[in-house]
Design an enzyme around this catalytic site. Structure first.
Site, PDB file in Angstrom:
ATOM      1  N   SER A  81     -26.642 -48.505   3.361  1.00  0.00           N
ATOM      2  CA  SER A  81     -27.757 -47.565   2.291  1.00  0.00           C
ATOM      3  C   SER A  81     -28.368 -48.374   1.485  1.00  0.00           C
ATOM      4  CB  SER A  81     -28.158 -46.322   2.550  1.00  0.00           C
ATOM      5  OG  SER A  81     -29.270 -45.896   1.838  1.00  0.00           O
ATOM      6  N   LEU A  82     -29.637 -48.474   0.728  1.00  0.00           N
ATOM      7  CA  LEU A  82     -29.257 -48.785  -0.339  1.00  0.00           C
ATOM      8  C   LEU A  82     -28.629 -48.161  -1.588  1.00  0.00           C
ATOM      9  CD1 LEU A  82     -29.545 -51.247  -2.500  1.00  0.00           C
ATOM     10  CD2 LEU A  82     -32.440 -49.667  -3.035  1.00  0.00           C
ATOM     11  N   TYR A  83     -28.643 -46.933  -1.093  1.00  0.00           N
ATOM     12  CA  TYR A  83     -28.068 -46.481  -2.307  1.00  0.00           C
ATOM     13  C   TYR A  83     -27.979 -44.739  -1.984  1.00  0.00           C
ATOM     14  CZ  TYR A  83     -32.975 -44.696  -4.362  1.00  0.00           C
ATOM     15  OH  TYR A  83     -33.737 -43.926  -4.008  1.00  0.00           O
ATOM     16  N   LEU A  84     -27.608 -43.197  -2.216  1.00  0.00           N
ATOM     17  CA  LEU A  84     -27.991 -42.256  -2.205  1.00  0.00           C
ATOM     18  C   LEU A  84     -28.259 -41.522  -3.341  1.00  0.00           C
ATOM     19  CD1 LEU A  84     -26.655 -39.379  -0.172  1.00  0.00           C
ATOM     20  CD2 LEU A  84     -24.832 -39.635  -1.100  1.00  0.00           C
ATOM     21  N   GLY A  85     -29.094 -40.671  -3.284  1.00  0.00           N
ATOM     22  CA  GLY A  85     -29.698 -40.125  -4.329  1.00  0.00           C
ATOM     23  C   GLY A  85     -28.509 -38.789  -4.377  1.00  0.00           C
ATOM     24  N   THR A  86     -28.992 -38.139  -6.004  1.00  0.00           N
ATOM     25  CA  THR A  86     -28.232 -36.757  -6.412  1.00  0.00           C
ATOM     26  C   THR A  86     -28.742 -35.747  -6.531  1.00  0.00           C
ATOM     27  OG1 THR A  86     -29.226 -37.375  -8.587  1.00  0.00           O
ATOM     28  CG2 THR A  86     -26.793 -38.986  -8.280  1.00  0.00           C
ATOM     29  N   HIS A 176     -28.930 -53.900   1.252  1.00  0.00           N
ATOM     30  CA  HIS A 176     -30.352 -53.471   1.631  1.00  0.00           C
ATOM     31  C   HIS A 176     -30.735 -52.929   3.232  1.00  0.00           C
ATOM     32  CE1 HIS A 176     -34.999 -54.194   1.338  1.00  0.00           C
ATOM     33  NE2 HIS A 176     -35.271 -52.826   0.318  1.00  0.00           N
ATOM     34  N   LYS A 178     -30.402 -50.504   6.368  1.00  0.00           N
ATOM     35  CA  LYS A 178     -30.766 -49.559   6.540  1.00  0.00           C
ATOM     36  C   LYS A 178     -30.152 -48.897   8.006  1.00  0.00           C
ATOM     37  CE  LYS A 178     -32.320 -49.658   2.525  1.00  0.00           C
ATOM     38  NZ  LYS A 178     -33.865 -49.832   2.093  1.00  0.00           N
ATOM     39  N   ASP A 183     -22.227 -40.819  16.065  1.00  0.00           N
ATOM     40  CA  ASP A 183     -21.442 -40.911  17.792  1.00  0.00           C
ATOM     41  C   ASP A 183     -22.682 -42.595  18.028  1.00  0.00           C
ATOM     42  OD1 ASP A 183     -20.304 -38.466  16.924  1.00  0.00           O
ATOM     43  OD2 ASP A 183     -20.981 -37.473  17.646  1.00  0.00           O
TER      44      ASP A 183
END
Length: 496
Positions: A81-86, A176, A178, A183
């Site tokens: 993914s581009l990023y992980l939110g907080t 970029h 996704k 599994d």
């Protein structure tokens, strides 16, 4: 089996009228068209049953699917993914991953693995609270089981690296892709892992259930890109991957790009050859075929771009192509083919200014919707100049209190009301996607009527919120584009 596949897909890529004969079937024994044969040199082909594919429709459904399946994973979790939110929703997602890690550790399951690939700059944004700090506890508690890697574009180095501020440095190029894998199932999407993508930011989400070969491919792809990315450690420091020697922004730029491109190309080629060997030994009973298409121009990989160009050029009269993008900035090649070469009818669904993710942003970022308005207006007038309004229609998506991030393509054969092919994944079909970022999509070709119906309904739902543009659209007061944006647009288009 590949002969059958090429016959199957040649229906939509062949120039001849035989491409649209209703009686042609997947098991045709005629010589296949060569128009798709090039894909076999770059992309593996996976045959599956269309019943294993499920369209998720809402952000909440996407979130709950990830949360439930990450928590229940027993073999692997692989994320790109581009990023992980907080925020809180993201924390619960990390907790779901940790739950799977705890269970594997308690059971002594040493084969369980978690691989996460994010973008370095976007994942570092926020400083003390960032994607990185969200994941370092997992690295500390489950060493060896969890790996987190941060892709850093080699084009951000030297003075650019030193002086470009956060946010602007991401315009140079990002990771970029996704991919959300648990599994032997995965969700292909354009959505990131952030609370708005789980609530009111519309995207696409296509789930492939119990497809081990496809999952193995994407797991290997994420690990391959991770190899030339920086490894995140429990103390929030980063180091070169143990199997890599060239630093992305401190090492030799040309050497890095060459080595990275070779790694990805060799990986894809090995899987392609493996799939070909497998399929020649068995007769396919599949009704759906999946082609992973990569776009990493920095590394000399243009599979997606080549596929899209061929798809547009070879479309016969009567073909309908619906294309969606949250950031409308077609490359000159795509634009020229659509307007001047292709015979297909195109319906394009783009973001209205109010649903652009940058709408209302502070500073120069607040003018990004203006830039997209100018690009859309220029495209509309180009279509009008060539008198193609009856063949090419531009729609703007609007939904109150929502933003729009949908990307993809639906391809309808002449006189058909359900799509025969669909593309899904991370690419926006724009300049950034084609030339700057690391992207992957799936081209899905199917004869499964139920899956075709799902895809058509998905497309219909998106376009239901679209309003067709006309001359008046771009003359409205809220479509005023500042002079500096218009003057700077040739430059800005290279980064949008």
């Amino acid at each position: 089996m590949f002969t059958n596949v090429w016959n199957f897909t040649s229906r939509l890529l062949s120039y001849g009228t035989a491409a649209v004969k209703a009686e042609e079937t997947i098991h045709s024994t005629e010589r296949p068209s060569a128009s798709l044969a090039w894909v076999s040199d770059y992309a593996p082909c996976f045959g599956i049953q269309g019943d294993s594919v499920e369209i998720l429709n809402t952000p909440e459904e996407f979130y709950q699917t990830l949360k439930t399946n990450f928590k229940g994973a027993k073999k692997r979790i692989v994320i790109a993914s581009l990023y992980l939110g907080t925020g809180q929703l993201e924390k619960e997602l990390v907790s779901a991953i940790e739950h799977a890690c705890q269970r594997a550790k308690k059971a002594g399951n040493k084969d369980f693995e978690v691989h996460i690939l994010l973008d370095y700059n976007r994942g570092s944004r926020g400083g003390e609270v960032s994607s990185r700090t969200m994941l370092t506890p997992l690295l500390e508690r489950y060493p060896g089981m969890v790996q987190v890697n941060l892709y850093h574009t080699p084009d951000l180095s030297g003075y650019l690296k030193q002086y470009l501020p956060p946010k602007l440095d991401e315009t140079v190029g990002v990771q970029h892709m996704k991919v959300y894998l648990f599994d032997d199932s995965l969700v292909m999407s354009g959505a990131n892992l952030s609370d708005n993508y789980f609530t009111n930011r519309q995207d696409r989400y296509v789930q492939f259930n119990n497809c081990p070969e496809i999952c193995n491919f994407f797991s290997g792809l994420v690990k391959t890109v991770s190899m030339f990315s920086l490894s995140l450690h429990a103390d929030n420091s980063t180091k070169l991957h143990p199997q890599w020697e060239i630093h992305p922004y401190q090492g030799n730029n040309k050497d890095f790009k060459t080595a990275a491109g070779r790694s990805v190309s060799e990986y894809v080629r090995s899987v392609t050859n493996e799939q070909a060997d497998k399929q020649t030994k068995k007769e396919s009973k599949s009704d759906t075929y999946v082609y992973p298409l990569l776009q990493m121009a920095l590394f000399g990989i243009h599979t997606e771009e080549d596929f899209v160009k061929q798809l547009f050029r070879s479309a016969s009269e009567g073909v309908k192509i619906s294309l969606a993008t949250g950031y409308f900035n077609l490359t000159k090649h795509y634009q020229n083919i659509i307007v001047q070469e292709s015979l297909a009818n195109f319906n394009l669904l783009i973001a209205s200014p109010q649903v652009n993710g940058f709408y209302g942003a502070r500073g120069v970022m607040g003018n990004i919707p203006d830039a997209y308005t100018y690009i859309a207006s220029s495209f509309y007038h180009l279509v009008k100049y060539y008198n193609m309004q009856c063949r090419i229609r531009l729609y703007e998506y609007y939904r109150s209190q929502w933003t729009y991030h949908v990307k993809g393509l639906w391809y309808y054969l002449p006189n058909q009301n359900r799509p025969f092919l669909s593309m899904m994944g991370s690419s926006n079909f724009g300049h950034r996607s084609v030339y700057r970022d690391v992207e992957c999509q799936i081209a899905l070709v199917t004869q499964n009527k139920q899956l075709q119906a799902q895809l058509h309904q998905e497309q219909t739902n998106f376009f239901a919120n679209g309003v067709e543009t006309n001359e008046v659209t771009f003359q409205q007061d809220d479509r005023y584009v500042p002079l500096w944006v218009r003057l700077a647009s040739p430059f800005l288009r290279r980064y949008l």
